[in-house]
Design a protein around this motif. Structure first.
Motif, mmCIF file in Angstrom:
data_model
loop_
_atom_site.group_PDB
_atom_site.id
_atom_site.type_symbol
_atom_site.label_atom_id
_atom_site.label_comp_id
_atom_site.label_asym_id
_atom_site.label_seq_id
_atom_site.Cartn_x
_atom_site.Cartn_y
_atom_site.Cartn_z
ATOM 1 N N GLU A 261 0.958 -1.249 -0.039
ATOM 2 C CA GLU A 261 0.085 0.159 0.028
ATOM 3 C C GLU A 261 0.698 1.219 -0.014
ATOM 4 N N ARG A 262 2.072 1.192 0.804
ATOM 5 C CA ARG A 262 2.847 2.266 0.747
ATOM 6 C C ARG A 262 3.561 2.605 -0.563
ATOM 7 N N LEU A 263 3.794 1.598 -1.237
ATOM 8 C CA LEU A 263 4.651 1.645 -2.526
ATOM 9 C C LEU A 263 3.592 2.063 -3.530
ATOM 10 N N ALA A 264 2.234 1.590 -3.502
ATOM 11 C CA ALA A 264 1.139 2.059 -4.286
ATOM 12 C C ALA A 264 0.792 3.539 -4.259
ATOM 13 N N LEU A 265 0.986 4.131 -3.109
ATOM 14 C CA LEU A 265 0.516 5.616 -2.889
ATOM 15 C C LEU A 265 1.826 6.381 -3.230
ATOM 16 N N GLN A 266 3.026 5.613 -3.171
ATOM 17 C CA GLN A 266 4.151 6.481 -3.659
ATOM 18 C C GLN A 266 4.355 6.392 -5.274
ATOM 19 N N TRP A 267 4.011 5.439 -5.874
ATOM 20 C CA TRP A 267 4.355 5.124 -7.287
ATOM 21 C C TRP A 267 3.390 5.084 -8.181
ATOM 22 N N PHE B 107 4.984 -9.232 -13.626
ATOM 23 C CA PHE B 107 4.729 -8.210 -14.701
ATOM 24 C C PHE B 107 5.471 -6.857 -14.237
ATOM 25 N N LEU B 108 5.201 -6.634 -12.717
ATOM 26 C CA LEU B 108 5.720 -5.493 -12.265
ATOM 27 C C LEU B 108 7.141 -5.285 -12.433
ATOM 28 N N PRO C 294 5.893 4.161 -15.864
ATOM 29 C CA PRO C 294 7.179 4.364 -15.543
ATOM 30 C C PRO C 294 7.898 3.194 -15.008
ATOM 31 N N ASN C 295 9.389 3.480 -15.427
ATOM 32 C CA ASN C 295 9.950 2.240 -14.955
ATOM 33 C C ASN C 295 10.295 2.303 -13.397
ATOM 34 N N LEU C 296 9.450 1.284 -12.614
ATOM 35 C CA LEU C 296 9.566 1.660 -11.145
ATOM 36 C C LEU C 296 10.847 1.053 -10.662
ATOM 37 N N ALA C 297 11.620 0.122 -11.197
ATOM 38 C CA ALA C 297 12.839 -0.681 -10.819
ATOM 39 C C ALA C 297 12.718 -1.182 -9.380
ATOM 40 N N LEU C 298 11.362 -2.039 -9.112
ATOM 41 C CA LEU C 298 11.018 -2.615 -7.962
ATOM 42 C C LEU C 298 12.052 -3.622 -7.745
ATOM 43 N N THR C 299 12.316 -4.055 -6.436
ATOM 44 C CA THR C 299 12.741 -5.365 -6.063
ATOM 45 C C THR C 299 11.643 -6.127 -6.279
ATOM 46 N N ASP D 119 5.265 -7.407 -2.533
ATOM 47 C CA ASP D 119 4.172 -6.541 -1.774
ATOM 48 C C ASP D 119 3.157 -5.862 -2.480
ATOM 49 N N LEU D 120 3.461 -5.141 -3.428
ATOM 50 C CA LEU D 120 2.491 -4.493 -4.205
ATOM 51 C C LEU D 120 1.424 -5.515 -4.857
ATOM 52 N N ALA D 121 1.708 -6.427 -5.243
ATOM 53 C CA ALA D 121 0.680 -7.556 -5.690
ATOM 54 C C ALA D 121 0.041 -8.007 -4.617
ATOM 55 N N ALA D 122 0.507 -8.264 -3.490
ATOM 56 C CA ALA D 122 -0.424 -8.738 -2.380
ATOM 57 C C ALA D 122 -1.473 -7.679 -1.880
ATOM 58 N N TYR D 123 -1.079 -6.370 -1.987
ATOM 59 C CA TYR D 123 -1.848 -5.353 -1.691
ATOM 60 C C TYR D 123 -2.953 -5.388 -2.625
#
Length: 113
Positions: free
Chosen positions: A39-45, A83-84, A92-97, A103-107
């Motif tokens: 959720e934190r990542l979603a709000l940020q990115w 996919f992410l 945008p290129n988020l460059a997620l780990t 975590d984002l998919a779980a949210y």
């Protein structure tokens, strides 16, 4: 069997044995993704384009909300995490780990309820 008499080698073998004996197995991704971090990542990115929370009021009409993504019949959190990890032209290129993508998919997955 021959004994190792070199004290340095004995020390190295002891350290290796302890390290192997107490090591936890890893798969590269946390076995329990953290939806709160997602959720934190979603709000940020993601919130500048997607509706990422039920209370968010402004986003692009051209992209689906996270709730819409979660409710798709073919939704799969593991596939979404993969996919992410890959850059996409419309995102945008988020460059997620790997962990952040999971975590984002779980949210998003928790919105299926």
């Amino acid at each position: 069997m021959r004994r190792v008499s070199n004290p340095l080698l004995q020390y190295v073998f002891a350290i290796l044995f302890v390290g192997v004996a107490f090591a936890e197995p890893t798969t590269g991704v946390d076995p329990k993704p953290n939806a709160k971090n997602g959720e934190r990542l979603a709000l940020q990115w993601c919130a500048s384009c997607h509706l990422v929370t039920p209370t968010q009021r402004q986003a692009s009409a051209a992209v689906p909300s996270f709730a819409e993504i979660a409710k798709r019949s073919r939704f799969n959190a593991a596939q979404l995490a993969l996919f992410l990890l890959n850059p996409h032209p419309v995102m945008p290129n988020l460059a997620l780990t790997r962990r952040e993508a999971a975590d984002l998919a779980a949210y998003i997955a928790q919105m299926r309820k």
